[in-house]
Design a protein around this motif. Structure first.
Motif, PDB file in Angstrom:
ATOM      1  N   ALA A 252       0.832  -1.210   0.000  1.00  0.00           N
ATOM      2  CA  ALA A 252       0.000   0.000   0.000  1.00  0.00           C
ATOM      3  C   ALA A 252       0.863   1.256   0.000  1.00  0.00           C
ATOM      4  O   ALA A 252       0.497   2.255  -0.631  1.00  0.00           O
ATOM      5  N   ILE A 253       1.991   1.204   0.675  1.00  0.00           N
ATOM      6  CA  ILE A 253       2.837   2.403   0.712  1.00  0.00           C
ATOM      7  C   ILE A 253       3.379   2.709  -0.687  1.00  0.00           C
ATOM      8  O   ILE A 253       3.467   3.871  -1.088  1.00  0.00           O
ATOM      9  N   ASP A 254       3.703   1.664  -1.449  1.00  0.00           N
ATOM     10  CA  ASP A 254       4.093   1.904  -2.851  1.00  0.00           C
ATOM     11  C   ASP A 254       2.964   2.643  -3.572  1.00  0.00           C
ATOM     12  O   ASP A 254       3.192   3.598  -4.316  1.00  0.00           O
ATOM     13  N   ALA A 255       1.738   2.175  -3.368  1.00  0.00           N
ATOM     14  CA  ALA A 255       0.580   2.799  -4.029  1.00  0.00           C
ATOM     15  C   ALA A 255       0.435   4.257  -3.605  1.00  0.00           C
ATOM     16  O   ALA A 255       0.202   5.146  -4.443  1.00  0.00           O
ATOM     17  N   ILE A 256       0.601   4.519  -2.315  1.00  0.00           N
ATOM     18  CA  ILE A 256       0.485   5.895  -1.795  1.00  0.00           C
ATOM     19  C   ILE A 256       1.508   6.800  -2.496  1.00  0.00           C
ATOM     20  O   ILE A 256       1.208   7.938  -2.866  1.00  0.00           O
ATOM     21  N   GLU A 257       2.714   6.261  -2.699  1.00  0.00           N
ATOM     22  CA  GLU A 257       3.745   7.052  -3.388  1.00  0.00           C
ATOM     23  C   GLU A 257       3.286   7.428  -4.801  1.00  0.00           C
ATOM     24  O   GLU A 257       3.523   8.537  -5.276  1.00  0.00           O
ATOM     25  N   PHE A 258       2.602   6.498  -5.466  1.00  0.00           N
ATOM     26  CA  PHE A 258       2.096   6.796  -6.812  1.00  0.00           C
ATOM     27  C   PHE A 258       1.016   7.883  -6.763  1.00  0.00           C
ATOM     28  O   PHE A 258       0.971   8.756  -7.631  1.00  0.00           O
ATOM     29  N   PHE A 259       0.151   7.852  -5.739  1.00  0.00           N
ATOM     30  CA  PHE A 259      -0.863   8.917  -5.622  1.00  0.00           C
ATOM     31  C   PHE A 259      -0.167  10.269  -5.453  1.00  0.00           C
ATOM     32  O   PHE A 259      -0.531  11.263  -6.077  1.00  0.00           O
ATOM     33  N   ILE A 260       0.829  10.281  -4.590  1.00  0.00           N
ATOM     34  CA  ILE A 260       1.528  11.545  -4.318  1.00  0.00           C
ATOM     35  C   ILE A 260       2.191  12.064  -5.603  1.00  0.00           C
ATOM     36  O   ILE A 260       2.218  13.258  -5.874  1.00  0.00           O
ATOM     37  N   LYS A 292      -5.282   6.495   9.489  1.00  0.00           N
ATOM     38  CA  LYS A 292      -4.229   6.880  10.430  1.00  0.00           C
ATOM     39  C   LYS A 292      -3.872   8.357  10.283  1.00  0.00           C
ATOM     40  O   LYS A 292      -3.648   9.067  11.263  1.00  0.00           O
ATOM     41  N   LYS A 293      -3.872   8.829   9.040  1.00  0.00           N
ATOM     42  CA  LYS A 293      -3.477  10.225   8.788  1.00  0.00           C
ATOM     43  C   LYS A 293      -4.679  11.157   8.809  1.00  0.00           C
ATOM     44  O   LYS A 293      -4.535  12.353   8.541  1.00  0.00           O
ATOM     45  N   ASN A 294      -5.855  10.581   9.076  1.00  0.00           N
ATOM     46  CA  ASN A 294      -7.085  11.377   9.106  1.00  0.00           C
ATOM     47  C   ASN A 294      -7.322  12.125   7.788  1.00  0.00           C
ATOM     48  O   ASN A 294      -7.667  13.305   7.763  1.00  0.00           O
ATOM     49  N   ILE A 295      -7.091  11.410   6.693  1.00  0.00           N
ATOM     50  CA  ILE A 295      -7.322  11.985   5.362  1.00  0.00           C
ATOM     51  C   ILE A 295      -8.682  11.493   4.868  1.00  0.00           C
ATOM     52  O   ILE A 295      -8.962  10.294   4.891  1.00  0.00           O
ATOM     53  N   ARG A 296      -9.522  12.425   4.417  1.00  0.00           N
ATOM     54  CA  ARG A 296     -10.902  12.092   4.075  1.00  0.00           C
ATOM     55  C   ARG A 296     -10.990  11.238   2.802  1.00  0.00           C
ATOM     56  O   ARG A 296     -11.747  10.288   2.745  1.00  0.00           O
ATOM     57  N   SER A 297     -10.214  11.623   1.787  1.00  0.00           N
ATOM     58  CA  SER A 297     -10.330  10.926   0.508  1.00  0.00           C
ATOM     59  C   SER A 297      -8.954  10.733  -0.104  1.00  0.00           C
ATOM     60  O   SER A 297      -8.066  11.592   0.031  1.00  0.00           O
ATOM     61  N   VAL A 298      -8.832   9.646  -0.828  1.00  0.00           N
ATOM     62  CA  VAL A 298      -7.579   9.359  -1.523  1.00  0.00           C
ATOM     63  C   VAL A 298      -7.272  10.483  -2.520  1.00  0.00           C
ATOM     64  O   VAL A 298      -6.109  10.756  -2.827  1.00  0.00           O
ATOM     65  N   LYS A 299      -8.314  11.173  -2.955  1.00  0.00           N
ATOM     66  CA  LYS A 299      -8.122  12.263  -3.940  1.00  0.00           C
ATOM     67  C   LYS A 299      -7.230  13.367  -3.377  1.00  0.00           C
ATOM     68  O   LYS A 299      -6.553  14.061  -4.124  1.00  0.00           O
ATOM     69  N   GLU A 300      -7.237  13.520  -2.053  1.00  0.00           N
ATOM     70  CA  GLU A 300      -6.413  14.574  -1.429  1.00  0.00           C
ATOM     71  C   GLU A 300      -4.919  14.307  -1.605  1.00  0.00           C
ATOM     72  O   GLU A 300      -4.102  15.214  -1.501  1.00  0.00           O
ATOM     73  N   LEU A 301      -4.597  13.048  -1.852  1.00  0.00           N
ATOM     74  CA  LEU A 301      -3.176  12.701  -1.996  1.00  0.00           C
ATOM     75  C   LEU A 301      -2.658  12.941  -3.412  1.00  0.00           C
ATOM     76  O   LEU A 301      -1.457  13.104  -3.616  1.00  0.00           O
ATOM     77  N   VAL A 302      -3.574  12.948  -4.374  1.00  0.00           N
ATOM     78  CA  VAL A 302      -3.158  12.918  -5.786  1.00  0.00           C
ATOM     79  C   VAL A 302      -2.344  14.169  -6.155  1.00  0.00           C
ATOM     80  O   VAL A 302      -2.822  15.300  -6.027  1.00  0.00           O
ATOM     81  N   GLY A 303      -1.121  13.946  -6.574  1.00  0.00           N
ATOM     82  CA  GLY A 303      -0.255  15.051  -6.985  1.00  0.00           C
ATOM     83  C   GLY A 303       0.182  15.942  -5.835  1.00  0.00           C
ATOM     84  O   GLY A 303       0.509  17.102  -6.045  1.00  0.00           O
TER      85      GLY A 303
END
Ligand SMILES: Cc1cc2nc3c(=O)[nH]c(=O)nc-3n(C[C@H](O)[C@H](O)[C@H](O)COP(=O)(O)O)c2cc1C
Length: 308
Positions: A252-260, A292-303
């Motif tokens: 999942a952390i690999d995936a998170i890096e791709f969102f970022i 854990k990070k209290n982020i509402r949506s995965v969209k907030e991570l994108v870019g």
């Protein structure tokens, strides 16, 4: 701090998905092969093996080999052909509540169009992913995906005959991926997938022969993740359509890096061979990370890459 409800749902070029995790084409068969390990209903989307206008036998063996932190494959797009896919494979997938994205390949524009026309009139197809890394027989075998004009023409012709959401899968084997990305966006792609495998080869020093019968093959797995992240980030800055990021995602952390880096969704590929439940673990891990990070949506991570 007040706990918020997290949402994993995303819309990729018109395809509504319950979470941003798909399977990478060619690494998950036609779905049924993994059904003992993965609840297909829990995936964001199933992307099936590349489908062509007629069945392809694929390349001679040896077709795969393990490399440090990855694998080389020269399967040669062995598949049952579009008619076989529609009659033998799609009915199984229709029983699930998951978008089915059909990866499409061809050696000529006409071959791509033949497949798309048949998919247009078949229920149960949520979208099409064009693999533009196929060799183009009308251009001496040069891949559609390495030339902006060829890529534009192919995507435009496909766009003209289908209303299905259209993802175009970019090849990393180019000088500047952003030129190709913009060309296919201009031609009407709804989303981009990045990246396909990197061209490589392996040699046996004893026999002096190539390890793969095809001599060269596509490198995938963790070895390519840094390249894939860099390319997703470059594409993100160049286009406004969503990107499905892939290349070496194991966790999942690999995936998170791709969102970022700019991906709106991800695909799990080679990891499926190592751990057939990898895609499920990635879904759960993304959910846990957001919580854990209290982020509402995965969209907030994108870019959301922070560059000073
Ligand atoms: C064995 C194998 C077969 C593949 N077949 C296809 C295919 O049919 N169409 C396609 O667009 N990509 C195909 N790919 C590329 C993957 O979908 C993906 O883009 C690439 O492997 C990078 O992701 P990964 O490192 O997570 O595997 C294949 C990859 C592998 C390893």
């Amino acid at each position: 701090m007040e706990k918020i409800e997290t949402s994993l749902s995303v819309n990729i070029g018109g395809i509504q998905m319950r979470n941003p995790v798909m399977t990478a084409s060619g690494t998950f068969g036609y779905g049924s092969e993994y059904a003992d390990f993965v609840d297909l209903n829990q995936l964001g989307a199933v992307v099936v093996k590349g489908v062509t206008s007629v069945p392809w036998p694929g390349n001679p063996m040896q077709r795969i080999m393990e490399t440090p932190s990855g694998m080389l494959n020269a399967i040669g797009l062995q598949n049952v052909g579009v008619d076989g896919f529609i009659s033998e494979k799609l009915p199984y997938l229709r029983d699930f509540d998951v978008p089915v994205i059909v990866n499409v390949c061809g050696k000529t524009v006409e071959e791509y169009l033949t497949v798309i026309e048949k998919l247009n009139t078949t229920g149960g197809v949520a979208g099409v992913e064009l693999n533009i890394s196929c060799p183009n027989l009308d251009c001496g075998g040069m891949s559609f995906g390495v030339d902006a004009t060829l890529a534009y023409q192919l995507v435009k012709e496909v766009r003209e005959i289908t209303h299905l959401p259209l993802l175009v899968k970019l090849s990393p084997n180019v000088t500047d991926i952003t030129v190709i990305a913009r060309a296919v966006e201009d031609a009407g792609a709804n989303a981009l997938s990045a990246i396909n495998t990197l061209l490589g080869m392996a040699i046996n020093a004893e026999t002096r022969k190539p390890e793969l019968a095809n001599v060269t093959g596509g490198l995938s797995g963790p070895a390519i993740k840094p390249v894939a992240l860099r390319l997703v980030w470059e594409v993100y800055k160049s286009v406004s359509i969503p990107i499905v990021g892939m290349g070496g995602i194991m966790t999942a952390i690999d995936a998170i890096e791709f969102f970022i880096a700019g991906a709106s969704a991800v695909a799990v590929g080679t990891a499926n061979f190592v751990n057939p439940q990898a895609s499920m673990e990635v879904v759960k891990g993304i959910h846990d990370y957001l919580n854990k990070k209290n982020i509402r949506s995965v969209k907030e991570l994108v870019g959301s890459l922070k560059v000073d």
